[in-house]
Design an enzyme around this catalytic site. Structure first.
Site, short mmCIF file in Angstrom:
data_model
loop_
_atom_site.label_atom_id
_atom_site.label_comp_id
_atom_site.label_asym_id
_atom_site.label_seq_id
_atom_site.Cartn_x
_atom_site.Cartn_y
_atom_site.Cartn_z
N TYR A 103 0.83 -1.20 0.00
CA TYR A 103 0.00 0.00 0.00
C TYR A 103 0.87 1.25 0.00
O TYR A 103 0.67 2.17 -0.80
CB TYR A 103 -0.92 0.00 1.22
CG TYR A 103 -1.69 1.29 1.40
CD1 TYR A 103 -2.65 1.68 0.46
CD2 TYR A 103 -1.46 2.13 2.50
CE1 TYR A 103 -3.37 2.87 0.63
CE2 TYR A 103 -2.17 3.29 2.67
CZ TYR A 103 -3.13 3.67 1.73
OH TYR A 103 -3.82 4.84 1.89
N LYS A 107 1.25 4.30 -2.90
CA LYS A 107 1.03 5.72 -2.63
C LYS A 107 2.27 6.53 -2.96
O LYS A 107 2.18 7.66 -3.48
CB LYS A 107 0.63 5.93 -1.16
CG LYS A 107 -0.66 5.24 -0.73
CD LYS A 107 -1.87 5.72 -1.50
CE LYS A 107 -2.42 7.02 -0.93
NZ LYS A 107 -3.72 7.39 -1.56
N GLY A 282 -48.92 28.88 42.18
CA GLY A 282 -49.01 29.17 43.60
C GLY A 282 -47.94 28.52 44.45
O GLY A 282 -47.85 28.80 45.65
#
Length: 371
Positions: A103, A107, A282
């Site tokens: 690989y 590259k 209240g």
């Protein structure tokens, strides 16, 4: 400007295409493995800038490294040269190009083809030797350990670590796309012949796993990851992107009684506690004071009044609050205080305290504001 992006459906390509669009680059040709090659020829006739992100990293046959990386790179560059294009080319290489594996070699050869193209044509070329890139939309259980850890942990699946001491060099996808957007404007970061992303991280696998495992516990203790740590913040964003849809929401423990409810939302040791208080018409809540603890109240729905009094004083300070006008009320230490719903609907108040409630050190003392 017409931009060509190869590998447009991949992890980096997809993020880059959306980033380009978000920044006004709408004339984008997206090329991927299933795109008609004839369209690539047409794109190479017209493009003004090329992001070459396509490549092969997990082939069935090792020979595909050469054809998918250098082979396709040469094909792309030849198409540009045939059309006399001298547009800039950004190439997404890998730090593996420094190694001798198949690989990395493919590259490296693609890089050399890019450099020859620059010499032959005078075109500007930018080569990025990328480390591991992480972020949303990255395919898990493929070639990204962070994507795998995030996906598996988010989906209650086990993770495997062979060597926790292995250090990972990492770049966050948004930092990468920001760099590539800068490159299209000539603002790339370069170190001699290679370009780089200025923001990067190094972390051991065991540390990464511990961080991501911690994210899965946040819903139980209402904590938030430390977002002052830039790396943790980015991994957390990545982790959330892998949540299954049934985990998009989670319940909180609502403490209900006849007066309404009180629900903790977030608690952190360094940024305090955020809660949601719902009061019935209240109803008065509070009537206590703190030595050091401080709070902020924000009524987001309904209306009421916040009252204060010093313990040794008879003067009562009153501040009206309403969801119609969002205002933060500070609750300083040393004042007994209360909040009353004076409307005829539920009053919803966001309450922040500078520290999570600790029953062993509560710093909360009962005292009526109004005798």
């Amino acid at each position: 400007m017409k931009v060509l992006v190869t590998g447009a459906k991949g992890f980096i390509g997809k993020n880059l295409v959306y980033a380009l669009r978000n920044h006004g680059y709408n004339d984008i040709d997206e090329f991927d493995v299933d795109t008609n090659p004839e369209l690539l020829t047409e794109s190479c006739k017209k493009c003004d800038f090329v992001f070459h992100l396509a490549g092969v990293n997990r082939p069935k046959n090792v020979d595909e490294f050469k054809t998918g990386n250098n082979g396709f790179t040469e094909d792309l560059l030849n198409r540009l040269k045939v059309n006399a294009k001298k547009c800039p080319v950004v190439y997404a290489s890998s730090i593996q190009a420094e190694l001798s594996n198949p690989y990395g070699q493919s590259k490296k050869e693609a890089e050399q083809s890019i450099l020859r193209y620059a010499d032959e044509t005078g075109a500007k070329t930018l080569i990025y030797r990328l480390p591991n890139v992480f972020g949303k939309w990255c395919k898990p259980n493929y070639n990204s350990v962070i994507a795998t850890f995030c996906y598996n942990i988010a989906n209650d699946l086990p993770i495997a670590i062979n060597d926790g001491e292995t250090a990972m060099n990492l770049v966050y996808i948004d930092d990468l796309t920001a760099e590539l957007l800068g490159a299209i404007n000539g603002n790339e970061h370069r170190n001699r012949e290679f370009c780089f992303v200025p923001m990067s991280y190094t972390a051991k696998l065991a540390v990464i796993a511990d961080i991501i495992n911690g994210f899965a516990l946040c819903r139980d203790d209402l904590s938030v990851p430390n977002h002052s740590d830039d790396f943790v913040r980015k991994i957390y964003s990545t982790y959330l992107s892998y949540l299954p849809k049934e985990k998009f929401k989670y319940p909180l423990d609502m403490h209900r009684d006849s007066r309404g409810s009180f629900t903790e939302f977030i608690r952190t040791p360094e940024r305090g506690q955020l809660s949601v208080n719902i009061s019935k018409p209240g109803i008065i809540k509070g009537n206590h004071w703190h030595n050091s603890k401080n709070e902020k109240f924000l009524v987001v729905s309904g209306k009421g009044v916040v009252r204060f009094r010093m313990p040794d004083s008879k003067e009562v300070i009153q501040i009206e609050v309403s969801g119609d006008k969002l205002e933060v009320v500070e609750i300083p230490p040393g004042y007994t205080h209360s909040i009353e719903n004076t409307g005829d609907t539920d009053m919803v108040t966001l309450m922040w305290a500078n520290e999570p409630f600790d029953p062993e050190n509560h710093d909360t003392y009962y005292l009526e504001v109004q005798d």
